[in-house]
Design a protein around this motif. Structure first.
Motif, short mmCIF file in Angstrom:
data_model
loop_
_atom_site.label_atom_id
_atom_site.label_comp_id
_atom_site.label_asym_id
_atom_site.label_seq_id
_atom_site.Cartn_x
_atom_site.Cartn_y
_atom_site.Cartn_z
N THR A 193 0.72 -1.31 0.11
CA THR A 193 0.27 -0.11 0.14
C THR A 193 1.01 1.34 -0.06
OG1 THR A 193 -2.04 1.00 1.06
CG2 THR A 193 -0.12 0.13 2.49
N THR A 235 12.08 -11.06 -0.79
CA THR A 235 11.44 -12.45 -0.84
C THR A 235 9.82 -12.39 -0.84
OG1 THR A 235 11.78 -12.38 1.65
CG2 THR A 235 13.37 -13.31 0.06
N GLY A 236 9.30 -11.19 -0.85
CA GLY A 236 7.90 -10.87 -0.79
C GLY A 236 7.92 -9.58 -0.64
N PRO A 237 6.43 -9.20 -0.30
CA PRO A 237 5.96 -7.69 -0.09
C PRO A 237 6.79 -6.89 0.95
CG PRO A 237 4.06 -9.26 -0.05
CD PRO A 237 5.21 -9.99 -0.46
N GLY A 238 6.76 -7.54 1.91
CA GLY A 238 7.32 -6.98 3.11
C GLY A 238 8.92 -6.61 2.89
N PHE B 36 -0.30 -1.45 8.10
CA PHE B 36 -0.02 -2.63 8.21
C PHE B 36 -1.15 -3.66 7.73
CE2 PHE B 36 0.58 -6.74 10.84
CZ PHE B 36 1.86 -7.17 10.34
N ASN B 39 -1.44 -3.64 4.27
CA ASN B 39 -0.50 -4.65 3.53
C ASN B 39 -0.63 -6.22 3.68
OD1 ASN B 39 1.32 -2.81 2.34
ND2 ASN B 39 2.23 -2.18 4.10
N ALA B 43 -1.05 -8.63 0.68
CA ALA B 43 0.00 -10.05 0.81
C ALA B 43 -0.70 -11.21 0.73
CB ALA B 43 0.72 -9.97 1.99
N VAL B 192 4.44 -6.79 17.64
CA VAL B 192 4.10 -5.88 16.68
C VAL B 192 2.86 -5.40 16.69
CG1 VAL B 192 4.10 -5.70 13.99
CG2 VAL B 192 5.73 -7.26 15.18
N ARG B 233 12.75 -16.95 10.57
CA ARG B 233 13.71 -16.26 9.92
C ARG B 233 13.97 -14.85 10.33
NH1 ARG B 233 12.38 -13.80 4.84
NH2 ARG B 233 10.31 -14.11 4.34
N THR B 235 14.99 -11.94 13.28
CA THR B 235 15.89 -11.36 14.34
C THR B 235 15.29 -10.56 15.46
OG1 THR B 235 17.02 -9.74 12.96
CG2 THR B 235 18.15 -11.94 12.90
N GLY B 236 14.14 -10.22 15.37
CA GLY B 236 13.40 -9.47 16.41
C GLY B 236 12.31 -9.06 15.62
N PRO B 237 11.48 -8.15 16.36
CA PRO B 237 9.95 -7.90 16.21
C PRO B 237 10.03 -7.03 14.42
CG PRO B 237 10.66 -6.47 17.95
CD PRO B 237 11.49 -7.48 17.76
N GLY B 238 10.90 -6.18 14.33
CA GLY B 238 10.98 -5.55 13.08
C GLY B 238 11.33 -6.35 11.95
N SER B 239 12.10 -7.39 11.76
CA SER B 239 12.46 -8.06 10.99
C SER B 239 11.16 -9.25 10.65
CB SER B 239 13.64 -8.97 10.88
OG SER B 239 13.85 -9.36 12.05
N THR B 242 8.21 -7.70 8.85
CA THR B 242 8.40 -7.60 7.28
C THR B 242 8.17 -9.19 6.72
OG1 THR B 242 9.96 -5.72 7.50
CG2 THR B 242 10.27 -7.30 5.71
N LEU B 245 4.75 -10.44 6.24
CA LEU B 245 3.98 -10.10 5.28
C LEU B 245 4.43 -10.83 3.85
CD1 LEU B 245 4.41 -6.04 5.57
CD2 LEU B 245 2.04 -7.65 5.82
N ASP B 246 5.86 -11.18 3.93
CA ASP B 246 6.60 -12.06 2.83
C ASP B 246 5.90 -13.42 3.08
OD1 ASP B 246 8.22 -10.27 1.90
OD2 ASP B 246 9.92 -10.99 2.59
N ASN C 39 5.25 0.52 17.61
CA ASN C 39 6.46 -0.75 17.50
C ASN C 39 7.60 -0.47 18.27
OD1 ASN C 39 4.85 -2.50 16.06
ND2 ASN C 39 5.39 -1.58 14.17
N LEU C 42 6.72 -1.34 21.86
CA LEU C 42 6.37 -2.89 22.22
C LEU C 42 7.83 -3.36 21.94
CD1 LEU C 42 3.39 -3.65 19.79
CD2 LEU C 42 3.57 -4.11 22.28
N THR C 242 13.67 -1.24 10.22
CA THR C 242 13.54 -2.54 10.64
C THR C 242 14.44 -3.05 11.72
OG1 THR C 242 12.54 -3.07 8.49
CG2 THR C 242 13.22 -4.99 9.89
N LEU C 245 14.04 -1.73 15.44
CA LEU C 245 12.94 -2.16 16.17
C LEU C 245 13.64 -3.50 16.67
CD1 LEU C 245 9.93 -1.78 14.18
CD2 LEU C 245 10.50 -0.69 16.14
N ASP C 246 14.12 -4.28 15.86
CA ASP C 246 15.12 -5.46 16.43
C ASP C 246 16.08 -5.19 17.41
OD1 ASP C 246 13.72 -6.93 14.42
OD2 ASP C 246 15.43 -7.48 13.08
#
Lengths: 280, 280, 280
Positions: A193, A235-238, B36, B39, B43, B192, B233, B235-239, B242, B245-246, C39, C42, C242, C245-246
């Motif tokens: 989006t 590897t995708g939209p995110g 979010f 998205n 997705a 998240v 896969r 390493t935390g809430p940010g990744s 992402t 969505l993938d 985020n 959190l 990203t 946040l991690d």
């Protein structure tokens, strides 16, 4: 906002100028994409101001290098903010999101159009609808390809004096006299989006350094190349959305220069018959 | 919105149908998670419409395949948008965020409940509060586990005719006669913002292709599996956000088919005594 | 909100206390950064409540451990929500975004300042403007470095009793008697919208476990270290956000303890002449 000005710049020169100037871009945009739009502008090298508040939106627009009015979520307060923007500047982009079937935004779009945006950016369904030649898409989706809106875009440009940019697989940009086609990009841009909405903001940023036709073409090419590069490592939209911001920031004028050969410029070919079909 | 319809579909068939139909999902949702949520829907393969504007929200809901009303930030304008949605369709999901202690949204939740949502989705504290059996959580947190809300969920379902979905470590979905437990997911989904809110939107998307019980179960399983894969896969809430969505975009019907064995279906066992405790 | 309380904690002890308490943080903040701010909270280990609605914002603030009032997009409804917050608690942070040239937020900032925030957080231009010693920046940008606002910060702190935190290459925090400089961070934090706004929210979270000076210093150090670590593995602003946040989630008290040696504490040195220049 004539497209044939001395300030006409090819995309690579426009990007160089944008990075030097760091244009302030005032955005009245929809609630879904404010964050992504601001991040696109920051990544690009511009300075976003995201105020849609009456009493402030016009002040920002008055000092900004370019402004965006996006009608994705047009609350009454935001509509008044938009009115201030278009009264304060001529360097603004109109993004008539989902115009057509929805009454509030459709009326507002036609009202704002009276103030002559420098650029009108939409998908084919939105441009067809705005030109009175279509019923609009299904919500925010376009049911038509850009070339389906070619005649409508040309006549909308001639009727308003605005540059019209139709987004799609091949973007089509016209000032009513010339058509520039910008191929490229990636389908993942439609799976995030704000892909289209942020393109309008990027056009507003380029309005700070060049004429409307050059600005629309430069923005379209910048987004196309950044999208291609982002898609190559996503590897995708995110992960695509994340990489798209990285690639916008990493994009260099020389990257654009190499890609300028893909631009296809033709004369707009219009007959009076087709022109008569367009009603604003 | 009876749960025992001929259109009952197992999750993998529901996902296949969703990908084919690309349902339009109209969302009135809170300002924190609009991006979010849109998205997540993109997705997944759905088409989001995020209008909360009176005069437009109802129009969208009337043509949408499913709708969401989430009460996370219920401004007066948005409340009117929500009222339009529930008047325009019966295929809608109510997410009563933080209902209970907060007066504005609690009153609005009970008002909207009169229009009988197809699905009510919340955490245990919200479901307990909505059923009149609890005081609500601390803001948006749940202080209770899903099974603590089992009786409340059953009786809320029986009293409203809605399917009730209680999110937690093991999601619990019931139409008042049958209980389906959906284990899985990952604790990162609670780190998240929008993890739960977007689940309500996914349920609304599935309402476009199957009955309410199947929709709630399919959505819960889709989010659980995508969360597990994303967590593996991240390493935390940010990744994680992402990657989530993938993984939603990458999820195939056969992935769901393999996971359907984890669903636990039991009969809802209710006594009149417990039923009497529930007041709407 | 005296900065010299028995509850003074060094950053590592404050982070340990925050993780144990999981403070509820009520945020009235701008529409651009609600998602990122939630985020950040959190990831840090706090519980965000993002209500700006009159009738609810004050209720949340009354039970919250800390609150944030950020003036980035001050709609009339949100302004009323902000008024409720500052009436309900003394543990709140004021972030006067882009105060100065813009009339709506400038008037609101001065009104809210009467309620004495525990912490005022801004960039140098905003602090100069709020102290009556500058004209404000260009929109949300600061045109001055933190030390340019040193005298203004000291006098603003003395005049209000608030701790004043000036963000920049080296953050400057003062209660009017002591100055703490927090070096570090990364320039990528300025290329992501919400970098500064979320720092205000983190300060509000720390207000739930320690005094205002300690809270502002701990938050500044936490953001600086998380930003440095995120930048080390980012390929641009998208992946930086990203990773940030991690890294916030991964940050341990011992990481802060090791970094506390970089804090520079000095006495605030003010002359009566300089003090006289500040008008609120």
């Amino acid at each position: 906002m004539n497209a044939v000005l001395s300030s006409t710049l090819p995309p690579h020169a426009a990007l160089l100028a944008l990075r030097e100037r760091a244009p302030l871009v005032q955005c009245v945009t929809n609630a879904v994409v404010t964050n992504f739009t601001a991040n696109v502008l920051l990544a690009l090298g511009a300075a976003p101001a995201m105020s849609d508040l009456p009493g402030e939106a016009g002040v920002f627009a008055g000092v900004a290098d370019g402004s965006l009015v996006n009608l994705g979520t047009p609350t009454p307060v935001q509509a008044d903010g938009a009115r201030e923007v278009v009264a304060a500047t001529r360097r603004w982009v109109l993004d008539p999101v989902a115009v057509g079937a929805l009454p509030v935004r459709t009326a507002l779009a036609h009202e704002l159009l009276e103030s002559r945006p420098a650029i009108i950016r939409g998908n084919a369904s939105e441009v067809l609808s705005l030109a009175g030649a279509g019923a609009g898409g299904r919500g925010v989706d376009s049911v038509d390809g850009p070339d389906a809106a070619r005649a409508a875009a040309i006549h909308l440009a001639l009727a308003t004096g605005s540059v019209v940019a139709v987004s799609g697989e091949i973007d089509l940009v016209t000032d009513g006299r010339e058509i520039v086609r910008v191929p490229g990009g990636d389908v993942l841009l439609t799976k995030v989006t704000g892909g289209g909405c942020s393109l309008g903001a990027t056009m507003a940023a380029f309005l700070g350094v060049t004429d409307a036709l050059s600005a629309a073409v430069a923005a379209s090419l910048v987004h196309a190349i950044a999208a291609e590069r982002a898609a190559a490592r996503a590897t995708g939209p995110g992960s695509f959305a994340t990489a798209f911001l990285d690639e916008l920031a990493a994009l260099e004028p020389r990257d654009l220069e190499l890609a300028e050969s893909r631009l296809v410029r033709t004369a707009a070919d219009v007959t009076a018959e087709v022109a008569a079909e367009v009603t604003l």
